[in-house]
Design an enzyme around this catalytic site. Structure first.
Site, PDB file in Angstrom:
ATOM      1  N   HIS A 157      -2.911  16.699  -9.693  1.00  0.00           N
ATOM      2  CA  HIS A 157      -4.208  16.555  -9.523  1.00  0.00           C
ATOM      3  C   HIS A 157      -4.668  15.362 -10.013  1.00  0.00           C
ATOM      4  O   HIS A 157      -5.822  14.900 -10.221  1.00  0.00           O
ATOM      5  CB  HIS A 157      -5.142  17.547 -10.555  1.00  0.00           C
ATOM      6  CG  HIS A 157      -4.781  19.026 -10.702  1.00  0.00           C
ATOM      7  ND1 HIS A 157      -5.289  20.115  -9.698  1.00  0.00           N
ATOM      8  CD2 HIS A 157      -3.626  19.443 -11.366  1.00  0.00           C
ATOM      9  CE1 HIS A 157      -4.592  21.257  -9.986  1.00  0.00           C
ATOM     10  NE2 HIS A 157      -3.807  20.735 -10.934  1.00  0.00           N
ATOM     11  N   SER A 278      -8.190 -12.542   0.080  1.00  0.00           N
ATOM     12  CA  SER A 278      -9.353 -12.356   0.537  1.00  0.00           C
ATOM     13  C   SER A 278      -9.997 -13.657   0.761  1.00  0.00           C
ATOM     14  O   SER A 278      -9.956 -14.711   0.325  1.00  0.00           O
ATOM     15  CB  SER A 278     -10.497 -11.847  -0.678  1.00  0.00           C
ATOM     16  OG  SER A 278     -11.777 -12.009  -0.274  1.00  0.00           O
ATOM     17  N   LYS A 284      -8.025 -11.874  -5.445  1.00  0.00           N
ATOM     18  CA  LYS A 284      -7.551 -10.754  -4.404  1.00  0.00           C
ATOM     19  C   LYS A 284      -6.200 -10.818  -4.090  1.00  0.00           C
ATOM     20  O   LYS A 284      -5.871 -11.700  -3.422  1.00  0.00           O
ATOM     21  CB  LYS A 284      -8.461 -10.422  -3.452  1.00  0.00           C
ATOM     22  CG  LYS A 284      -9.884 -10.062  -3.926  1.00  0.00           C
ATOM     23  CD  LYS A 284     -10.179  -8.522  -4.366  1.00  0.00           C
ATOM     24  CE  LYS A 284     -10.558  -7.780  -3.157  1.00  0.00           C
ATOM     25  NZ  LYS A 284     -10.792  -6.477  -3.523  1.00  0.00           N
ATOM     26  N   GLU A 291      -2.397   0.253   3.199  1.00  0.00           N
ATOM     27  CA  GLU A 291      -3.512   0.796   3.885  1.00  0.00           C
ATOM     28  C   GLU A 291      -3.378   1.435   5.099  1.00  0.00           C
ATOM     29  O   GLU A 291      -3.673   2.341   5.840  1.00  0.00           O
ATOM     30  CB  GLU A 291      -4.929   0.056   3.562  1.00  0.00           C
ATOM     31  CG  GLU A 291      -5.273  -0.034   2.043  1.00  0.00           C
ATOM     32  CD  GLU A 291      -6.288  -1.252   2.002  1.00  0.00           C
ATOM     33  OE1 GLU A 291      -7.495  -0.767   1.647  1.00  0.00           O
ATOM     34  OE2 GLU A 291      -5.837  -2.065   2.023  1.00  0.00           O
TER      35      GLU A 291
END
Ligand code: ARG
Length: 461
Positions: A157, A278, A284, A291
């Site tokens: 979970h 970024s 970043k 992704e």
């Protein structure tokens, strides 16, 4: 003007919309090598069987070869009026060698032609995936070996459950990849039958040799039923099913990498090679590759459902609906190829923060089960009662904002008098993972034993 292939029956040419909906050349030109290989094998067989002359065969084969070079070098003028790759090549062949070109399509139809081209293409793609999966497996096993002892929190979970080893976690993905490899090979085994010679749907009256063309194109044997052969796209559906499952596995790994690489988790650092910055926020490091690996299966799953939906309810045999098979499969091939390559690269380059993982492994009372197990083993409590006692210990520790191992012995004794100093020996994360020696469990010794098995397996690849 009417069609150069079937103009005999037609007085006028197609409507512009007819041409647009019908033409597949924009995407099926990707099959040109397979189409030319299939035609060469067919022509040679026709000549061997005395169906066309050796001289015509020679012209055909040479003409096809120069077309192959034209296409490969980007010098071929594809035409929508010529609908698809089969007719584009045949028409060009006629321009190059004259009337002999018209003999190539003897004892053949575009129905068996497209089936053989497409099957060859899917077969080659699956063979590349076999190799790619083996590379991916090697990367996972290497990472597992480097981290057989590295302790991390195991989750259910997405809540801390019990400590595990990172090596064990890597090998979990190796198991998935090995099943994918098995599915890939099963599919290859089943699709290794050559459609060429089924002709339009009923076979042919010409004395062709389908075993010869099957062998020439690298198939184990010819297909056995002409009706099934021109109707069948199982090989594409099996590829897409394999791809959907493999893609699902990659997406789960990608999601974990996304989570692990956040500053909040800080378990891993992606290499510069697989990160992006970024344009506004200088600090970043974004896991774009991960992704996209997470996202690609969306396209693959869509392709699987698309083709299943196109095929369902189609009467035997060939219907033009089946032309919709290719774009989806091509896109799935490209998507999976990229996802697998990116996943392999990320795993290879992944830098693990061993200390951050170990620290996190101790949070969330991850060794509570070890305390309960100790009470069962050393104090003879039934597991349910041990569970209850441990639950009270956890809530005591939680109230004081300390770990289980930080509770004073006297407080533990107040929960159950049988508890002794010895209990602390099972409350460390290292002791916890070391104890999980059941077959398939996370103990470092188990992980090392499994790595040895993987090494032997991979040596045979
Ligand atoms: N372009 C067609 C396809 O991809 C080739 C087969 C056409 N056959 C036919 N009878 N219209 O399916």
């Amino acid at each position: 003007t009417s069609n150069e292939m079937w103009g005999g029956r037609f007085a006028s040419g197609p409507d512009a919309i007819m041409e647009e909906i019908n033409a597949s050349i924009d995407f099926d030109k990707r099959l040109y090598e397979e189409d030319i290989a299939g035609s060469k094998a067919h022509a040679v067989m026709l000549a061997d069987r005395g169906i066309i002359s050796a001289e015509d065969c020679d012209k055909i084969v040479k003409g096809l070869e120069s077309i192959r070079v034209e296409i490969a070098e980007g010098r071929f003028a594809f035409s929508r009026a010529r609908e698809d790759i089969h007719m584009n090549i045949e028409a060009r062949l006629a321009e190059l060698i004259g009337p002999a070109a018209g003999r190539l399509h003897t004892a053949r139809s575009r129905n068996d032609q497209v089936a053989v081209d497409f099957r060859l293409h899917v077969k080659t793609a699956l063979q590349r995936f076999e190799a790619g999966l083996v590379e991916f497996l090697r990367a996972l096993v290497d990472k597992a070996e480097a981290h057989a002892d590295t302790v991390m929190p195991g989750f259910t979970h997405l809540q801390v459950a019990q400590p595990v080893t990172f090596g064990h976690h890597c090998l979990a993905y190796a198991e998935m990849a090995a099943r994918d490899l098995g599915r890939c090979r099963d599919a290859l085994e089943r699709m290794d039958e050559c459609p060429l010679g089924a002709a339009a749907l009923a076979g042919t009256g010409f004395p062709i040799d389908r075993h010869q063309t099957a062998a020439a194109l690298g198939f184990r044997e010819p297909t056995r039923n002409s009706l099934d052969t021109v109707s069948d796209r199982d090989f594409a559906l099996e590829f897409l099913s394999f791809a959907a499952i493999a893609g699902t596995h990659l997406s789960r790994l990608a999601e974990e990498i996304v989570i692990w690489s956040t500053p909040q988790f800080g378990f891993v650092r992606l290499s510069d090679a697989f990160s992006t910055g970024s344009s506004i926020m200088p600090q970043k490091r974004n896991p774009d590759a991960a992704e996209l690996v997470r996202a690609k299966p969306g396209r693959i799953n869509g392709a699987l459902i698309s083709l299943l939906t196109v095929m369902k309810g189609l009467p035997l045999t060939y219907s033009k609906d089946m032309q919709e098979d290719k774009e989806q499969v091509f896109d799935a091939i490209d998507s999976l190829q990229l996802a697998l390559a990116a996943a392999t690269g990320m795993v290879r380059d992944l830098v693990v923060d061993v200390e951050a993982m170990r620290k996190a492994a101790g949070h969330g009372f991850s060794t509570a089960t070890d305390l309960a197990d100790w009470l069962v083993r050393e104090a003879g409590l039934p597991f349910r009662e041990a569970h209850h006692v441990t639950g009270r210990a956890v809530s005591m520790a939680e109230e004081r904002r300390i770990g289980l191992a930080d509770l004073p012995l006297d407080d533990l004794k107040s929960l159950n008098p049988a508890i002794t100093e010895d209990v602390f020996s099972v409350l460390t994360v290292e002791a916890s993972v070391a104890s999980r020696k059941s077959f398939g469990g996370t103990a470092p010794d188990n992980v090392r034993a499994q790595i040895a098995v993987w090494r032997e397996r991979l040596d045979l690849e």
